[in-house]
Design an enzyme around this catalytic site. Sequence first.
Site, short mmCIF file in Angstrom:
data_model
loop_
_atom_site.label_atom_id
_atom_site.label_comp_id
_atom_site.label_asym_id
_atom_site.label_seq_id
_atom_site.Cartn_x
_atom_site.Cartn_y
_atom_site.Cartn_z
CG ASN A 7 -1.81 1.14 1.35
OD1 ASN A 7 -1.78 2.05 0.51
ND2 ASN A 7 -2.64 1.16 2.37
CE LYS A 14 -0.12 2.82 6.82
NZ LYS A 14 -1.37 3.51 6.53
NE ARG A 91 -6.06 1.61 -0.35
CZ ARG A 91 -6.15 2.68 0.42
NH1 ARG A 91 -5.12 3.06 1.14
NH2 ARG A 91 -7.26 3.35 0.48
CG HIS A 180 -12.98 3.44 2.91
ND1 HIS A 180 -13.68 4.51 3.40
CD2 HIS A 180 -11.69 3.65 3.24
CE1 HIS A 180 -12.85 5.34 4.02
NE2 HIS A 180 -11.62 4.84 3.93
CG HIS A 208 -13.99 2.07 6.63
ND1 HIS A 208 -13.20 0.94 6.52
CD2 HIS A 208 -13.14 3.09 6.90
CE1 HIS A 208 -11.93 1.28 6.71
NE2 HIS A 208 -11.88 2.58 6.93
CG ASN A 211 -7.32 8.94 10.81
OD1 ASN A 211 -7.71 9.55 11.80
ND2 ASN A 211 -6.19 8.24 10.80
NE ARG A 241 -10.17 13.05 2.69
CZ ARG A 241 -9.93 11.75 2.82
NH1 ARG A 241 -10.88 10.92 3.21
NH2 ARG A 241 -8.74 11.27 2.53
CG ASP A 283 -6.59 10.53 17.37
OD1 ASP A 283 -7.36 10.00 18.20
OD2 ASP A 283 -5.65 9.92 16.82
CG MET A 284 -13.60 9.70 17.63
SD MET A 284 -14.43 11.31 17.47
CE MET A 284 -15.19 11.20 15.87
NE ARG A 285 -6.80 7.07 19.56
CZ ARG A 285 -5.92 6.32 18.94
NH1 ARG A 285 -5.59 5.17 19.43
NH2 ARG A 285 -5.36 6.73 17.81
CG ASN A 336 -10.67 0.46 18.55
OD1 ASN A 336 -10.50 -0.64 19.06
ND2 ASN A 336 -10.00 0.85 17.48
CD GLU A 386 -9.05 -0.97 4.01
OE1 GLU A 386 -9.24 -0.13 3.14
OE2 GLU A 386 -8.74 -0.66 5.18
#
Length: 402
Positions: A7, A14, A91, A180, A208, A211, A241, A283-285, A336, A386
């Site tokens: 990827n 990756k 990918r 995705h 999905h 981020n 976004r 970042d959602m956390r 999560n 994926e």
Amino acid sequence: MKILVLNCGSSSIKYNLYEMPDKKLLTKGIVDKIGLNGAYIKNERNDGHTCKIEGEIVDHQAGLDYLLGILISKKHGSIEKIEDINAVGHRVVHGGEKFNGSILITKEMIAMMEECIELAPLHNPPNLEGIYAITALLPDIPQVGVFDTAFHHTMPQEHYLYAIPYSLYEKYKIRRYGFHGSSHRYVSERACEILKLKKDNLKIITCHLGNGASIAAIKNGRSIDTSMGMTPVEGLIMGTRCGDIDAGVLTYIMNREEIGIAATNTLINKHSGVVGISGISSDMRDIMEAAFNKNNKRAKLSLDMYIYRVKKYIGSYAAAMGGLDLLIFTGGIGENSDYIREEVTRDLEFLGLHFDADRNKALKAKDMIISRERSKVKVMVIQTNEELVIASDTYDVIEKRA
Ligand code: ADP
């Protein structure tokens, strides 16, 4: 058969090395900061041995050359020789209208992929860099392209067209493509496998939430709609976004702020979404921490907006499919955050969805049902994979060729 999955992003690669068809992950890692200071390769073998090697990595080809060396190294590697790798699966973000499934990469295919660059000028070039590099380093190895857009090829025209002059679709292929795809496909198939149900007569919504985030309506195993559009900006609110927006707002901002195309593009891609509203983080956390532990009102507002947008899509897709049998959460947030799952599904009993808050909170396994026994609509959390989709498709393409 050993398959190397790649990827390639603008400054990172990756990778995962799989033994197929056993679906056994041999090693995985990242080549990071390509062309930048502090470049490194971090490799994590399946026996837990990890290594991080730093050094100058000028481009993707140098990074992959380096990586191949690590894969066969006595100390850190997982294979004896390069020839042990049977195929490479890539990918590829945008396949445009040309690619409706995974393909064996040939010169002609590369030329067709190059034609898709204008649809994804940020994403496709690094994907192609990876293909050029493997072609140069391992000219005899078969390579397969797996497209993020391919799964959504089954959308009917009345779902994928934008209501702008038809001639613009004919001229530039402006339409919804969706992304995705490998994730939406994987989690919907995995859920059917776990529930021992056939996908052919099911109405599924897959969320999905990472981020980047998108949602898909999958009817009888085929994607019939999805929230991302010609680009990944449309749809859900994301880390950076904006998602859905009145197109008139953009021309208004360009006029009032006196900014051009590039700055507007950066605004909607990098400075909007959760970070834009909260002013804190993408970042959602961090957002949850600020909203609940620091009582930050804008963080809470961005969270509420995020949840509302997902819920709104679930309602519209249930209507579009004429019902719902299965709702799936995946991605870093979907897998999560029990809070987001609970809030998104709140008050959906009218759909026949009865959420089990205790199961949801106690979630331990990576793939689980979180609705009540009596719920007509099953709700599940499925860990996406994926890379495995790319390995499986690569295996299938190579097997078919043999
Ligand atoms: P990408 O789209 O880059 O692959 P991921 O799917 O890994 O991203 O998702 C990253 C997002 O998941 C981040 O916003 C992160 O904060 C969020 N996330 C991870 N763990 C949690 C958690 N326990 N609670 C809430 N959000 C989480």
